[in-house]
Motif scaffolding. Structure first.
Motif, PDB file in Angstrom:
ATOM      1  N   GLU A 140      30.663  19.376  72.903  1.00  0.00           N
ATOM      2  CA  GLU A 140      32.191  19.496  72.870  1.00  0.00           C
ATOM      3  C   GLU A 140      32.182  18.553  71.264  1.00  0.00           C
ATOM      4  O   GLU A 140      32.952  19.060  70.582  1.00  0.00           O
ATOM      5  N   ARG A 141      31.456  17.621  71.029  1.00  0.00           N
ATOM      6  CA  ARG A 141      31.556  17.076  69.579  1.00  0.00           C
ATOM      7  C   ARG A 141      31.036  17.864  68.734  1.00  0.00           C
ATOM      8  O   ARG A 141      31.514  17.942  67.596  1.00  0.00           O
ATOM      9  N   ARG A 193      29.308  16.673  76.737  1.00  0.00           N
ATOM     10  CA  ARG A 193      30.180  15.949  76.076  1.00  0.00           C
ATOM     11  C   ARG A 193      29.908  16.075  74.639  1.00  0.00           C
ATOM     12  O   ARG A 193      30.573  16.186  73.502  1.00  0.00           O
ATOM     13  N   THR A 194      28.384  16.003  74.381  1.00  0.00           N
ATOM     14  CA  THR A 194      27.576  16.319  72.935  1.00  0.00           C
ATOM     15  C   THR A 194      28.058  17.560  72.476  1.00  0.00           C
ATOM     16  O   THR A 194      28.374  18.020  71.265  1.00  0.00           O
ATOM     17  N   ASP A 202      33.628  20.565  67.774  1.00  0.00           N
ATOM     18  CA  ASP A 202      34.851  20.043  67.022  1.00  0.00           C
ATOM     19  C   ASP A 202      33.968  19.708  65.590  1.00  0.00           C
ATOM     20  O   ASP A 202      34.899  19.858  64.560  1.00  0.00           O
TER      21      ASP A 202
END
Length: 340
Positions: free
Chosen positions: A46-47, A43-44, A50
């Motif tokens: 992915e952030r 998840r990190t 982005d």
């Protein structure tokens, strides 16, 4: 508050690092690559991906055959006006290899990280041209496996030989034989460069089937020839270098060395040859096995171990070492008259 700022600062550095690697990689990075590189959760990652896209420009998805998405950044924001040449990149890669052989993997990793960052500053077309030249030079440069004092390398001569390798031009030079001092004039196809205690040109001539080693220090009046040549596609510089212990080329033979218990620990940290094997014994001694040529250079190195090493195989290596030791003993055992 200060601690929070520190965390944010570290995360910012990670985002910049990710952006650099996304631009330096031609095949792109997967989320798994990003997670491993920065040691974060999916998840990190992915952030952060982005965040790179927000800060620079949209990422492009690179076609791949592993059923995973590969992202790549192609942004002028990270680029620099200062050009980076293939020769400069080769110097970094060679230095990293030398540091790794010297037992400094962290320093080597640092140099490779610099190389990655430099790649990130290149435009797509320029990066492809750079990598083509870089691949040619890296295939033509290796490290001979021996530590010790080194002779300085003439940078102008090195640049000329690298150019000859890249463009496929033969080189002419005057060569002074090391032991006889005899002078000869050579026309050579430059295949590669080997760095050890001394620097060597690996080249082919019309009077030898196999590539030959030419010591940099014994070369003079080096210049490019107008004659071109086609490199043998089957020649592998690293395999050529492995045939010898150091840089003396002769037919490889099986070597078995026995180190006593007092020297075994030190011997186990040495790289005698890239393909060596170790066998530890109950009495604390150590057996080292490898296959290489270079009888004299092996003897010179084994002499530094004194009586803590025994040459098990081959017999001719043991006899040569004994012969050299006797000659040294006679020379230094004789009283020499000093002259003022």
């Amino acid at each position: 508050m200060g601690q929070d700022n520190g965390i944010r600062y570290e995360r910012l550095k990670d985002i910049v690092k990710l952006a650099i690697h996304l631009q330096a990689s031609r095949r792109g990075l997967t989320l798994d690559d990003m997670m491993s590189m920065i040691s974060v959760s999916r998840r990190t990652a992915e952030r952060m991906r982005d965040a790179v896209e927000w800060a620079f420009e949209p990422l492009e998805v690179i076609p791949a055959y592993d059923n995973k998405k590969h992202w790549r950044l192609s942004s002028d924001v990270l680029r620099r006006l200062v050009p980076v040449t293939a020769e400069e990149m080769t110097t970094l890669t060679t230095a990293a290899g030398a540091l790794e052989q010297s037992g400094l993997p962290e320093h080597a990793s640092g140099l490779r990280e610099i190389e990655t960052k430099l790649r990130a500053t290149k435009r797509e077309g320029a990066l492809e041209r750079l990598e083509t030249d870089l691949e040619t030079l890296l295939q033509a440069e290796g490290l001979a496996m021996r530590a010790g004092p080194r002779q300085p390398v003439d940078n102008d001569r090195l640049s000329l030989l690298r150019e000859a390798i890249l463009v496929g031009r033969m080189v002419r030079f005057t060569y002074h034989a090391r032991f006889t001092g005899q002078k000869s004039y050579q026309l050579v196809e430059p295949y590669g460069l080997l760095y050890g205690n001394n620097a060597f040109l690996v080249g082919k001539t019309d009077w030898q089937d196999e590539p030959h080693l030419w010591r940099f220090a014994n070369m003079s009046e080096v210049r490019l020839s107008s004659k071109t040549f086609r490199r043998d596609p089957d020649f592998d510089l690293q395999e050529f270098a492995k045939r010898s212990f150091g840089t003396f080329q002769e037919k490889p033979f099986n070597v078995v060395l026995q180190f006593d218990a007092h020297a075994a620990r030190d011997a186990s940290t040495f790289v005698f040859h890239p393909d060596q094997s170790f066998e530890k014994h109950d009495d604390g001694s150590l057996t080292v096995r490898f296959k290489a040529g270079g009888t004299y250079e092996m003897c010179w190195h084994l002499f530094t171990w004194g009586d803590s090493v025994t040459v098990e195989k081959p017999v001719r290596l043991r006899k040569q070492l004994a012969k050299m030791c006797k000659a040294l003993a006679r020379h230094h055992g004789t009283k020499v008259k000093r002259t003022n």
